[in-house]
Design a protein around this motif. Structure first.
Motif, PDB file in Angstrom:
ATOM      1  N   GLU A  19      42.424  49.310  21.563  1.00 44.79           N
ATOM      2  CA  GLU A  19      42.724  50.745  21.580  1.00 44.79           C
ATOM      3  C   GLU A  19      41.472  51.608  21.610  1.00 44.79           C
ATOM      4  OE1 GLU A  19      46.238  48.526  20.141  1.00 44.79           O
ATOM      5  OE2 GLU A  19      44.138  48.550  19.516  1.00 44.79           O
ATOM      6  N   GLU A  32      49.606  58.260  19.538  1.00 42.98           N
ATOM      7  CA  GLU A  32      49.873  57.482  18.318  1.00 42.98           C
ATOM      8  C   GLU A  32      49.080  56.175  18.277  1.00 42.98           C
ATOM      9  OE1 GLU A  32      51.402  58.946  15.987  1.00 42.98           O
ATOM     10  OE2 GLU A  32      52.172  60.599  17.202  1.00 42.98           O
ATOM     11  N   ALA A  34      48.816  53.904  20.417  1.00 47.18           N
ATOM     12  CA  ALA A  34      49.656  52.805  20.905  1.00 47.18           C
ATOM     13  C   ALA A  34      49.261  52.433  22.334  1.00 47.18           C
ATOM     14  CB  ALA A  34      51.124  53.206  20.865  1.00 47.18           C
ATOM     15  N   ARG A  74      51.472  48.478  17.817  1.00 42.71           N
ATOM     16  CA  ARG A  74      52.301  49.632  17.462  1.00 42.71           C
ATOM     17  C   ARG A  74      53.756  49.487  17.933  1.00 42.71           C
ATOM     18  NH1 ARG A  74      49.797  52.452  13.473  1.00 42.71           N
ATOM     19  NH2 ARG A  74      48.583  54.253  14.149  1.00 42.71           N
ATOM     20  N   ASN A  76      56.644  48.611  17.093  1.00 44.34           N
ATOM     21  CA  ASN A  76      57.702  48.373  16.112  1.00 44.34           C
ATOM     22  C   ASN A  76      58.624  49.597  16.061  1.00 44.34           C
ATOM     23  OD1 ASN A  76      56.515  50.305  14.318  1.00 44.34           O
ATOM     24  ND2 ASN A  76      55.178  48.734  13.445  1.00 44.34           N
ATOM     25  N   ASP A  78      59.488  52.102  13.972  1.00 41.13           N
ATOM     26  CA  ASP A  78      59.064  53.438  13.528  1.00 41.13           C
ATOM     27  C   ASP A  78      58.131  54.098  14.535  1.00 41.13           C
ATOM     28  OD1 ASP A  78      60.552  52.840  11.311  1.00 41.13           O
ATOM     29  OD2 ASP A  78      58.956  53.153   9.858  1.00 41.13           O
ATOM     30  N   TRP A  79      57.096  53.380  14.931  1.00 42.63           N
ATOM     31  CA  TRP A  79      56.160  53.948  15.897  1.00 42.63           C
ATOM     32  C   TRP A  79      56.820  54.077  17.271  1.00 42.63           C
ATOM     33  CZ3 TRP A  79      52.101  56.321  14.104  1.00 42.63           C
ATOM     34  CH2 TRP A  79      51.550  55.923  12.875  1.00 42.63           C
ATOM     35  N   ILE A  82      58.809  57.321  17.529  1.00 42.84           N
ATOM     36  CA  ILE A  82      57.953  58.488  17.741  1.00 42.84           C
ATOM     37  C   ILE A  82      57.590  58.627  19.216  1.00 42.84           C
ATOM     38  CG2 ILE A  82      55.680  59.485  17.221  1.00 42.84           C
ATOM     39  CD1 ILE A  82      55.871  58.146  14.468  1.00 42.84           C
ATOM     40  N   LEU A  83      57.445  57.484  19.882  1.00 45.85           N
ATOM     41  CA  LEU A  83      57.037  57.465  21.290  1.00 45.85           C
ATOM     42  C   LEU A  83      58.224  57.473  22.246  1.00 45.85           C
ATOM     43  CD1 LEU A  83      54.228  54.830  20.767  1.00 45.85           C
ATOM     44  CD2 LEU A  83      53.845  57.192  21.496  1.00 45.85           C
ATOM     45  N   ARG A 122      54.010  48.425   9.431  1.00 48.79           N
ATOM     46  CA  ARG A 122      55.048  49.430   9.660  1.00 48.79           C
ATOM     47  C   ARG A 122      54.458  50.836   9.592  1.00 48.79           C
ATOM     48  NH1 ARG A 122      61.018  49.723   6.749  1.00 48.79           N
ATOM     49  NH2 ARG A 122      61.745  51.590   7.862  1.00 48.79           N
ATOM     50  N   ASP A 124      50.743  53.268   8.466  1.00 47.51           N
ATOM     51  CA  ASP A 124      49.359  53.403   8.881  1.00 47.51           C
ATOM     52  C   ASP A 124      48.598  52.122   8.563  1.00 47.51           C
ATOM     53  OD1 ASP A 124      46.373  54.201   8.329  1.00 47.51           O
ATOM     54  OD2 ASP A 124      47.210  55.846   9.485  1.00 47.51           O
TER      55      ASP A 124
END
Length: 304
Positions: A19, A32, A34, A74, A76, A78-79, A82-83, A122, A124
Motif C-alpha cells: 500500500e 481507506e 485498501a 482490507r 473484510n 467492515d472495511w 465502507i468501500l 477487523r 485499525d
C-alpha cells in the motif's frame, strides 16, 4: 500438503509494503488504505502483477522460494462496506485476488511457489480495540472460505494487535482446513498494541489455538529485538515483514511523506535479529519498503 512440509525447510521471499509503495511511489489513490479494489480493473490488475513480478525476480536471483501474498489486508466486511462492497462482491474480490496471485506464481521463473491469503485486522492495524475469539472466528470466516475455494496454500493474518483476534483467525482457518500463519505487530518497545509481550501473545495461542507459524510485521527490526527475551518461543517465528522506518506507528500515521528509512540500518538490524530467531524463513517488507528494500535484505540486486 501438510503444514510441516509446506515451507519444506527452505527460505522464501515475499513482497514489501504494497500500500505505501503504491501510494507514495506510484501515486495510486487507495481509499481507506485498501489495495484489493485494484483487482476490479484491468489497469489495477496489471499494476499488481508488475508489483509482484519484482519480488518474483528477487526470489529467482536469490535462489529461494516465492510466497505471493494476496492484496486483501482490507478485504473484510467492515472495511469492504465502507468501500461499497457487500458479501457477494467481497467474495468475488477475494477470489479474484487469489486467482491473480496464482497467475503470478505460475508465470514466475521460481520453481518453489506458494500462494498466501492475507487477512488483516477487523479494525485499525495499530489499535487494539478488544476482541472475542469466537466472534473473530465468525467475522473472518467468510474471507477465509473465499480463499479456500480458490485454493490458497495458507492463510496469513498480518498486523494482529492482540491474541484474541489472532485466535479467531486460526479457528476460521482450521474450519476451512487451511494452514495458518499469525504475524503480530509491535510498538517501539517490542510489545503489541494491547500491551502484551510477543512471548505472551505466542503463548496465548499455543495454549488453545496454535498457529502453524508465527511472525512479526509492520515494525522495524530494532523494535522487535526489544521484545525478544531469548526464550524458546523465539524459535517459532518464521515470518518477518519489517517497516523501513524506525518511527512509531503513531508517527507514521501522521506522516504525509514516505519515510523509506535507513536501508543500511534495516539490513544490519534484520541480520542481527535473525541471529536470535533462527527459524525465520519468509522475509519481505511492510510499510515504507519496496522491492529495493527486500532485495537488499536478500543480498541481491534491486529489481527497479
Amino acid at each position: 500438503m501438510e503444514p510441516s512440509n509446506l515451507l519444506d525447510g527452505g527460505e522464501w521471499v515475499t513482497d514489501g509494503g504494497l500500500e505505501t509503495d503504491l501510494l507514495f511511489n506510484h501515486g495510486v489513490d487507495l481509499p481507506e488504505f485498501a489495495s484489493f479494489p485494484l483487482i476490479e480493473t484491468e489497469e489495477g490488475s496489471t499494476l499488481l502483477k508488475t508489483y509482484y513480478g519484482e519480488y518474483a525476480a528477487i526470489a529467482a536471483a536469490a535462489g529461494v522460494g516465492l510466497i505471493v501474498e494476496t492484496p486483501t489486508w482490507r478485504a473484510n466486511p467492515d472495511w469492504g462496506a465502507i468501500l461499497g462492497y457487500d458479501a457477494t462482491s467481497l467474495d468475488r474480490a477475494n477470489r479474484a485476488a487469489v486467482a491473480l496471485a496464482h497467475g503470478v506464481a505460475d508465470s514466475s521463473a521460481v520453481s518453489r511457489t506458494r500462494v498466501s491469503g492475507v487477512v488483516g485486522p477487523r479494525g485499525d492495524g495499530y489499535v487494539a480495540a478488544g476482541a472475542d475469539a469466537d466472534e473473530a472466528a465468525d467475522y473472518h470466516s467468510a474471507q477465509v472460505h473465499s480463499f479456500a475455494a480458490e485454493g490458497v496454500d495458507l492463510v496469513h493474518a498480518m498486523t494482529m494487535t492482540e491474541p484474541a483476534e489472532a485466535k479467531g483467525v486460526v479457528r476460521a482457518a482450521r474450519a476451512a482446513s487451511l494452514p495458518v500463519a499469525i504475524s503480530f505487530t509491535v510498538e517501539t518497545d517490542g510489545r503489541l498494541p494491547d500491551g502484551s509481550t510477543l512471548a505472551d501473545a505466542v503463548a496465548a495461542l499455543e495454549a488453545t489455538d496454535p498457529a502453524d507459524w508465527y511472525g512479526v510485521n509492520c515494525a522495524h527490526p530494532t523494535h522487535v529485538v526489544a521484545g525478544l527475551d531469548g526464550a524458546e518461543w523465539q524459535h517459532k517465528l518464521a515470518f518477518f515483514r519489517p517497516n523501513a522506518s524506525t518511527m512509531s506507528h503513531e508517527e507514521l500515521d501522521a506522516m504525509e511523506v514516505l519515510d523509506s528509512g535507513d536501508l543500511g540500518l534495516l539490513v544490519e538490524s534484520t541480520t542481527s535479529m535473525r541471529q536470535q530467531t533462527p527459524a525465520l524463513a519468509v522475509i519481505g517488507g511492510c510499510c515504507g519498503t519496496d522491492s529495493r528494500h527486500v532485495a537488499a535484505l536478500w543480498g541481491v540486486p534491486a529489481a527497479r
